[in-house]
Design a protein around this motif. Structure first.
Motif, PDB file in Angstrom:
ATOM      1  N   THR A 156      16.572  67.934  27.851  1.00  0.00           N
ATOM      2  CA  THR A 156      17.875  68.596  27.875  1.00  0.00           C
ATOM      3  C   THR A 156      17.649  70.097  27.811  1.00  0.00           C
ATOM      4  O   THR A 156      16.499  70.560  27.719  1.00  0.00           O
ATOM      5  CB  THR A 156      18.767  68.125  26.698  1.00  0.00           C
ATOM      6  OG1 THR A 156      20.084  68.615  26.896  1.00  0.00           O
ATOM      7  CG2 THR A 156      18.262  68.598  25.341  1.00  0.00           C
ATOM      8  N   TRP A 207      22.974  73.229  29.480  1.00  0.00           N
ATOM      9  CA  TRP A 207      23.721  71.977  29.717  1.00  0.00           C
ATOM     10  C   TRP A 207      24.566  71.635  28.488  1.00  0.00           C
ATOM     11  O   TRP A 207      25.751  71.325  28.605  1.00  0.00           O
ATOM     12  CB  TRP A 207      22.760  70.820  30.015  1.00  0.00           C
ATOM     13  CG  TRP A 207      23.459  69.577  30.540  1.00  0.00           C
ATOM     14  CD1 TRP A 207      23.586  69.196  31.839  1.00  0.00           C
ATOM     15  CD2 TRP A 207      24.136  68.551  29.768  1.00  0.00           C
ATOM     16  NE1 TRP A 207      24.298  68.022  31.936  1.00  0.00           N
ATOM     17  CE2 TRP A 207      24.651  67.600  30.677  1.00  0.00           C
ATOM     18  CE3 TRP A 207      24.366  68.364  28.408  1.00  0.00           C
ATOM     19  CZ2 TRP A 207      25.368  66.471  30.269  1.00  0.00           C
ATOM     20  CZ3 TRP A 207      25.090  67.237  28.000  1.00  0.00           C
ATOM     21  CH2 TRP A 207      25.575  66.307  28.927  1.00  0.00           C
ATOM     22  N   ARG A 221      28.655  71.568  28.659  1.00  0.00           N
ATOM     23  CA  ARG A 221      29.342  70.274  28.646  1.00  0.00           C
ATOM     24  C   ARG A 221      29.994  69.953  27.309  1.00  0.00           C
ATOM     25  O   ARG A 221      30.939  69.173  27.250  1.00  0.00           O
ATOM     26  CB  ARG A 221      28.365  69.138  28.956  1.00  0.00           C
ATOM     27  CG  ARG A 221      27.683  69.214  30.276  1.00  0.00           C
ATOM     28  CD  ARG A 221      28.641  68.855  31.405  1.00  0.00           C
ATOM     29  NE  ARG A 221      27.942  68.847  32.666  1.00  0.00           N
ATOM     30  CZ  ARG A 221      27.781  67.772  33.434  1.00  0.00           C
ATOM     31  NH1 ARG A 221      28.302  66.626  33.094  1.00  0.00           N
ATOM     32  NH2 ARG A 221      27.105  67.873  34.561  1.00  0.00           N
ATOM     33  N   CYS A 274      36.005  58.313  13.950  1.00  0.00           N
ATOM     34  CA  CYS A 274      36.366  59.740  13.940  1.00  0.00           C
ATOM     35  C   CYS A 274      37.825  59.987  13.577  1.00  0.00           C
ATOM     36  O   CYS A 274      38.216  61.129  13.333  1.00  0.00           O
ATOM     37  CB  CYS A 274      36.051  60.366  15.294  1.00  0.00           C
ATOM     38  SG  CYS A 274      34.326  60.207  15.711  1.00  0.00           S
ATOM     39  N   ARG A 302      19.381  61.357  25.080  1.00  0.00           N
ATOM     40  CA  ARG A 302      19.957  62.697  25.255  1.00  0.00           C
ATOM     41  C   ARG A 302      21.475  62.666  25.429  1.00  0.00           C
ATOM     42  O   ARG A 302      22.150  63.673  25.234  1.00  0.00           O
ATOM     43  CB  ARG A 302      19.314  63.391  26.455  1.00  0.00           C
ATOM     44  CG  ARG A 302      19.660  62.782  27.800  1.00  0.00           C
ATOM     45  CD  ARG A 302      19.052  63.577  28.925  1.00  0.00           C
ATOM     46  NE  ARG A 302      19.386  62.988  30.219  1.00  0.00           N
ATOM     47  CZ  ARG A 302      19.104  63.540  31.373  1.00  0.00           C
ATOM     48  NH1 ARG A 302      18.451  64.690  31.401  1.00  0.00           N
ATOM     49  NH2 ARG A 302      19.447  62.969  32.502  1.00  0.00           N
ATOM     50  N   GLY A 323      30.196  57.857  27.270  1.00  0.00           N
ATOM     51  CA  GLY A 323      30.870  59.148  27.075  1.00  0.00           C
ATOM     52  C   GLY A 323      32.015  59.408  28.029  1.00  0.00           C
ATOM     53  O   GLY A 323      33.106  59.827  27.598  1.00  0.00           O
ATOM     54  N   VAL A 377      36.022  60.041  27.163  1.00  0.00           N
ATOM     55  CA  VAL A 377      36.773  61.236  27.576  1.00  0.00           C
ATOM     56  C   VAL A 377      38.056  60.825  28.304  1.00  0.00           C
ATOM     57  O   VAL A 377      39.133  61.368  28.041  1.00  0.00           O
ATOM     58  CB  VAL A 377      35.915  62.156  28.481  1.00  0.00           C
ATOM     59  CG1 VAL A 377      36.765  63.253  29.093  1.00  0.00           C
ATOM     60  CG2 VAL A 377      34.777  62.769  27.675  1.00  0.00           C
ATOM     61  N   ALA A 418      35.089  66.841  19.041  1.00  0.00           N
ATOM     62  CA  ALA A 418      34.209  65.958  19.810  1.00  0.00           C
ATOM     63  C   ALA A 418      33.753  66.570  21.121  1.00  0.00           C
ATOM     64  O   ALA A 418      32.588  66.481  21.474  1.00  0.00           O
ATOM     65  CB  ALA A 418      34.894  64.626  20.076  1.00  0.00           C
ATOM     66  N   ASN A 419      34.675  67.129  21.863  1.00  0.00           N
ATOM     67  CA  ASN A 419      34.272  67.738  23.124  1.00  0.00           C
ATOM     68  C   ASN A 419      35.288  68.787  23.544  1.00  0.00           C
ATOM     69  O   ASN A 419      36.478  68.680  23.243  1.00  0.00           O
ATOM     70  CB  ASN A 419      34.064  66.686  24.221  1.00  0.00           C
ATOM     71  CG  ASN A 419      35.342  65.934  24.527  1.00  0.00           C
ATOM     72  OD1 ASN A 419      36.248  66.475  25.137  1.00  0.00           O
ATOM     73  ND2 ASN A 419      35.427  64.690  24.090  1.00  0.00           N
ATOM     74  N   ASN A 462      29.800  67.288  16.434  1.00  0.00           N
ATOM     75  CA  ASN A 462      30.752  66.221  16.122  1.00  0.00           C
ATOM     76  C   ASN A 462      30.320  65.576  14.806  1.00  0.00           C
ATOM     77  O   ASN A 462      29.263  64.950  14.742  1.00  0.00           O
ATOM     78  CB  ASN A 462      30.733  65.212  17.283  1.00  0.00           C
ATOM     79  CG  ASN A 462      31.633  64.017  17.050  1.00  0.00           C
ATOM     80  OD1 ASN A 462      32.081  63.751  15.944  1.00  0.00           O
ATOM     81  ND2 ASN A 462      31.883  63.268  18.121  1.00  0.00           N
ATOM     82  N   GLY A 472      38.389  58.180  18.224  1.00  0.00           N
ATOM     83  CA  GLY A 472      36.995  57.746  18.167  1.00  0.00           C
ATOM     84  C   GLY A 472      36.862  56.242  18.205  1.00  0.00           C
ATOM     85  O   GLY A 472      37.740  55.536  18.720  1.00  0.00           O
ATOM     86  N   GLY A 473      35.766  55.731  17.635  1.00  0.00           N
ATOM     87  CA  GLY A 473      35.420  54.317  17.721  1.00  0.00           C
ATOM     88  C   GLY A 473      36.568  53.406  17.321  1.00  0.00           C
ATOM     89  O   GLY A 473      37.342  53.703  16.412  1.00  0.00           O
TER      90      GLY A 473
END
Ligand code: ACO
Length: 332
Positions: free
Chosen positions: A31, A35, A39, A114, A153, A224, A228, A261-262, A289, A320-321
């Protein structure tokens, strides 16, 4: 009968000292910093090898009690959210209760991944509004390094360890407009496998014959892109519902505090609700996260910086989960 409101009267947090930078991850997996930053928005995270979830929870809880100026014996209930428990029995909250001296507190663990802090705050609000508890400590603590596969990764660049905490107290003053105004908690089990991590080894699963016992199943696996896509519709819906239930609109909101998270989900919130980026609190660049700890970690940082002011309206939203998701509206 007077309406009881749950006021946020204190916040706390804890992060371990070790800083896991993108440079270090470059040495572990294929990685690179560019990146990861582009991202995910994450530059570094904290991890505490050798530390337990309950130890981090105690540190965050202690700071929250100090911030609320509440002695431990006044806490009626401890609700601890985690998806990384040290033990199934005793509960993690049992260790935290003992270490903090919460002599008369009921203590329970919950797991909503989460979304854990949102669910825990909602449960606290229900107990307070029902008159069953006056003062509740919510602790969200996660040692995600223990369930992270540092050869994958796709996930290892995301997660960090942290704990966050909040103290809620009942207020029966008719003139008081502050407190948790509304909430919307939800789940969609059709996406359950998008975030998967075994607790106890599954030898035979009639629904998933391909899922054979493997040590690697202890690590969190994530689809992932699917997560999203899910959050892109679920999170705006949760915020919409919580605001409607509070009788407010996005124009009334001073801060959105989302699960960290993102970056894309933050952009979706900004666009959908027309909320300027400056009102969406972000610290994932420094902590990554941290699952259910991420929202109370933000709240405590905001509190320390003097950003939280009486009368402000805050929307906290998690996902989340589970897949779980939710939001609650709080007036300070
Ligand atoms: N470094 C370099 N390349 C990578 C990395 C990395 N760390 N990770 C993946 N890639 C590669 C992939 O292999 C793939 O390569 P390919 O095109 O040659 O096959 C490419 O990058 C794109 O991979 P995607 O997985 O499609 O990348 P995406 O744009 O979806 O970003 C990310 C990945 C950041 C993980 C994103 O999917 C995401 O943010 N997911 C949601 C996470 C989330 O919200 N979680 C919430 C809940 S977490 C919880 O509950 C504990």
């Amino acid at each position: 009968m007077a309406t009881i409101r749950s006021l946020l009267i204190g916040t706390g947090s804890y992060v371990p000292d070790f800083v896991l930078t993108n440079d270090i991850l470059e040495e572990l997996v294929d990685t690179n910093d560019e990146w990861i930053v582009k991202r995910t928005g994450i530059r570094e995270r904290r991890i505490g090898p050798g530390m337990t979830t309950w130890q981090m929870g105690v540190e965050a809880g202690r700071k929250a009690l100090q911030s609320a100026k509440v002695p431990p014996e006044e806490i009626d209930m401890l609700i601890l959210s985690t998806c990384t428990p040290d033990t199934y029995s005793p509960t993690v909250s049992g260790y935290v209760q003992e270490a903090l001296g919460l002599k008369k507190a009921a203590a329970v663990d919950i797991n909503a991944c989460c979304t854990g802090f949102c669910y825990a705050s909602d449960i606290a609000d229900c107990y307070i509004k029902a008159g069953k508890a006056k003062t509740i400590l919510v602790v969200s603590a996660e040692t995600l390094h223990r369930i992270t596969d540092y050869t994958d990764r796709g996930t290892c660049v995301l997660f960090g360890d942290a704990a966050g905490a909040a103290v809620y107290r009942a207020c029966e003053d008719e003139n008081e407009q502050s407190g948790i105004l509304s909430s919307f908690m939800a789940a969609d089990g059709s996406g359950a496998d998008y975030l998967y991590m075994e607790a106890l080894p599954v030898e035979e699963d009639p629904l998933h014959s391909d899922r054979k016992f493997s040590e690697k199943n202890r690590f969190l696996k994530m689809q992932g892109a699917a997560v999203v896509r899910f959050t892109a519709s679920a999170v705006p819906h949760a915020i919409d519902m919580a605001l409607q239930r509070a009788g407010l609109t996005a124009a009334d909101v001073d801060w959105v505090v989302p699960h960290q998270a993102n970056l894309r989900i933050l952009q979706i919130i900004a666009q959908k609700f027309g909320i300027p980026n400056e009102k969406i609190y972000v610290n994932m660049d420094r902590y990554g996260n941290t699952s259910s700890a991420s929202i109370p970690l933000c709240l405590d940082e905001m509190n320390d910086k003097g950003l939280l002011k009486k009368g402000q309206v805050i929307v906290c939203t998690g996902f989340g989960g589970g897949l779980t998701y939710g939001a609650f509206v709080l007036r300070l």
